[in-house]
Write a protein that holds these residues in place. Structure first.
Motif, PDB file in Angstrom:
ATOM      1  N   TYR A   5       0.864  -1.173   0.000  1.00  0.00           N
ATOM      2  CA  TYR A   5       0.000   0.000   0.000  1.00  0.00           C
ATOM      3  C   TYR A   5       0.901   1.224   0.000  1.00  0.00           C
ATOM      4  CZ  TYR A   5      -3.536  -3.300   1.561  1.00  0.00           C
ATOM      5  OH  TYR A   5      -4.382  -4.365   1.633  1.00  0.00           O
ATOM      6  N   THR A  12      -4.865   6.373   1.147  1.00  0.00           N
ATOM      7  CA  THR A  12      -4.073   5.169   0.930  1.00  0.00           C
ATOM      8  C   THR A  12      -4.501   4.504  -0.373  1.00  0.00           C
ATOM      9  OG1 THR A  12      -4.035   4.899   3.290  1.00  0.00           O
ATOM     10  CG2 THR A  12      -3.402   2.989   1.993  1.00  0.00           C
ATOM     11  N   HIS A  13      -3.531   4.015  -1.121  1.00  0.00           N
ATOM     12  CA  HIS A  13      -3.830   3.290  -2.350  1.00  0.00           C
ATOM     13  C   HIS A  13      -3.313   1.867  -2.218  1.00  0.00           C
ATOM     14  CE1 HIS A  13      -4.979   6.962  -4.458  1.00  0.00           C
ATOM     15  NE2 HIS A  13      -3.985   7.517  -3.782  1.00  0.00           N
ATOM     16  N   GLY A  14      -4.040   0.938  -2.750  1.00  0.00           N
ATOM     17  CA  GLY A  14      -3.580  -0.439  -2.715  1.00  0.00           C
ATOM     18  C   GLY A  14      -4.754  -1.378  -2.484  1.00  0.00           C
ATOM     19  N   PRO A  15      -4.503  -2.674  -2.377  1.00  0.00           N
ATOM     20  CA  PRO A  15      -3.178  -3.307  -2.425  1.00  0.00           C
ATOM     21  C   PRO A  15      -2.637  -3.457  -3.838  1.00  0.00           C
ATOM     22  CG  PRO A  15      -4.892  -4.947  -2.154  1.00  0.00           C
ATOM     23  CD  PRO A  15      -5.582  -3.629  -2.132  1.00  0.00           C
ATOM     24  N   ASP A  35       1.237  -5.490   3.619  1.00  0.00           N
ATOM     25  CA  ASP A  35      -0.002  -5.864   4.309  1.00  0.00           C
ATOM     26  C   ASP A  35       0.222  -6.509   5.665  1.00  0.00           C
ATOM     27  OD1 ASP A  35      -0.663  -8.878   2.343  1.00  0.00           O
ATOM     28  OD2 ASP A  35       1.158  -8.063   3.207  1.00  0.00           O
TER      29      ASP A  35
END
Lengths: 153, 120
Positions: A5, A12-15, A35
């Motif tokens: 992330y 937050t961006h992700g996964p 993670d």
């Protein structure tokens, strides 16, 4: 496989997989976490990201076009090829679905040119299937109309 | 012009498939794979299934071609997702989950399994 992330400072961006994250061309001081850990660390502290860093700006993968080398995923033609598969032309539909998977794979690896090629290929097979169905039906219906008309007299 | 033609054709087809059951008429085109091998392909029964769907008989439609009946809502949802401008992060997530790479492979496998098992 490890999931990553990153934060652009606001959200937050992700996964993401490692390849996807590398393709984002983060800056060295973007905050990244994996993670399995809650701890945010600067991107440069992840040895696996070395060599992928971009310029000073933060990567904003969700605002297409703001970054020169990121391309949005081209059309995969996935659902259209399912339609072709069940309604008409199984081989063309399957060719469409396989190429849809190729679009995803290439795009995920950052091979945007390859993704575009596969997208064109998928579209080609899907359209061929579609027009064969339409053309076949038109020809079939006109033959039928002629046959029925002759039957009447 | 092209779209007007397709629209008229589509309307005609809906009318025909709504009124006539392909199972009771010999005027409908048969599947070439079925004619050649005597086996059913994943698309076999689609015409009969469409007839039953247009007459809102889901059970009969599923009996003719389960794959077609279940793929319709999936395909419609996918097409709608594709056409939403500026999708939110959540829509992106749905797209990746239900229409991503894994989903594509899963659908391919399901089609092949359906092909095999409907002939057993």
């Amino acid at each position: 496989m490890k999931q990553y992330y990153y934060s652009d400072g606001l959200s937050t961006h992700g996964p993401f997989s490692l390849e996807e994250l590398r393709a984002k061309k983060l800056s060295r001081n973007s905050m990244v976490r994996i993670d399995s850990s809650e701890k945010w660390l600067p991107a440069e502290q992840f040895p696996e990201l070395e060599g992928s860093f971009g310029e000073e700006t933060f990567a904003r993968p969700d605002s297409f076009g703001s970054q020169t080398d990121y391309e949005p995923m081209p059309k995969t033609w996935f659902v259209e090829s399912i339609l072709v598969t069940v309604f008409c032309c199984l081989p063309f539909g399957i060719a469409g679905i396989v190429n849809a998977a190729r679009v995803e794979t290439s795009h995920r690896l950052g091979d945007y040119a390859g993704a575009r090629r596969s997208s064109e290929e998928a579209g080609k097979w899907t359209k061929i299937g579609f027009w064969i169905a339409v053309g076949g039906l038109v020809i079939y219906l006109s033959f039928l109309a002629v046959a029925v008309a002759f039957d009447q007299f | 012009m092209k779209w007007a033609g397709l629209l008229v054709l589509g309307f005609l087809l809906v009318l025909i498939y709504w009124l006539v059951d392909p199972a009771t008429s010999s005027y409908f085109p048969a599947c070439p794979f079925h004619s050649l091998t005597g086996l059913q392909c994943p698309g076999c029964g689609s015409q009969r299934a469409v007839h039953h769907l247009l007459n809102v008989d889901f059970r009969a439609a599923v009996e003719q071609n389960m794959l077609l009946v279940f793929s319709i809502p999936y395909v419609i949802f996918g097409m709608v997702l594709d056409r939403i401008p500026n999708p939110s992060e959540r829509l992106h997530h749905w797209k990746r989950t239900f229409y991503g790479r894994k989903a594509i492979f899963l659908v391919l496998i399901l089609i092949c399994l359906f092909w095999i098992f409907r002939n057993l």
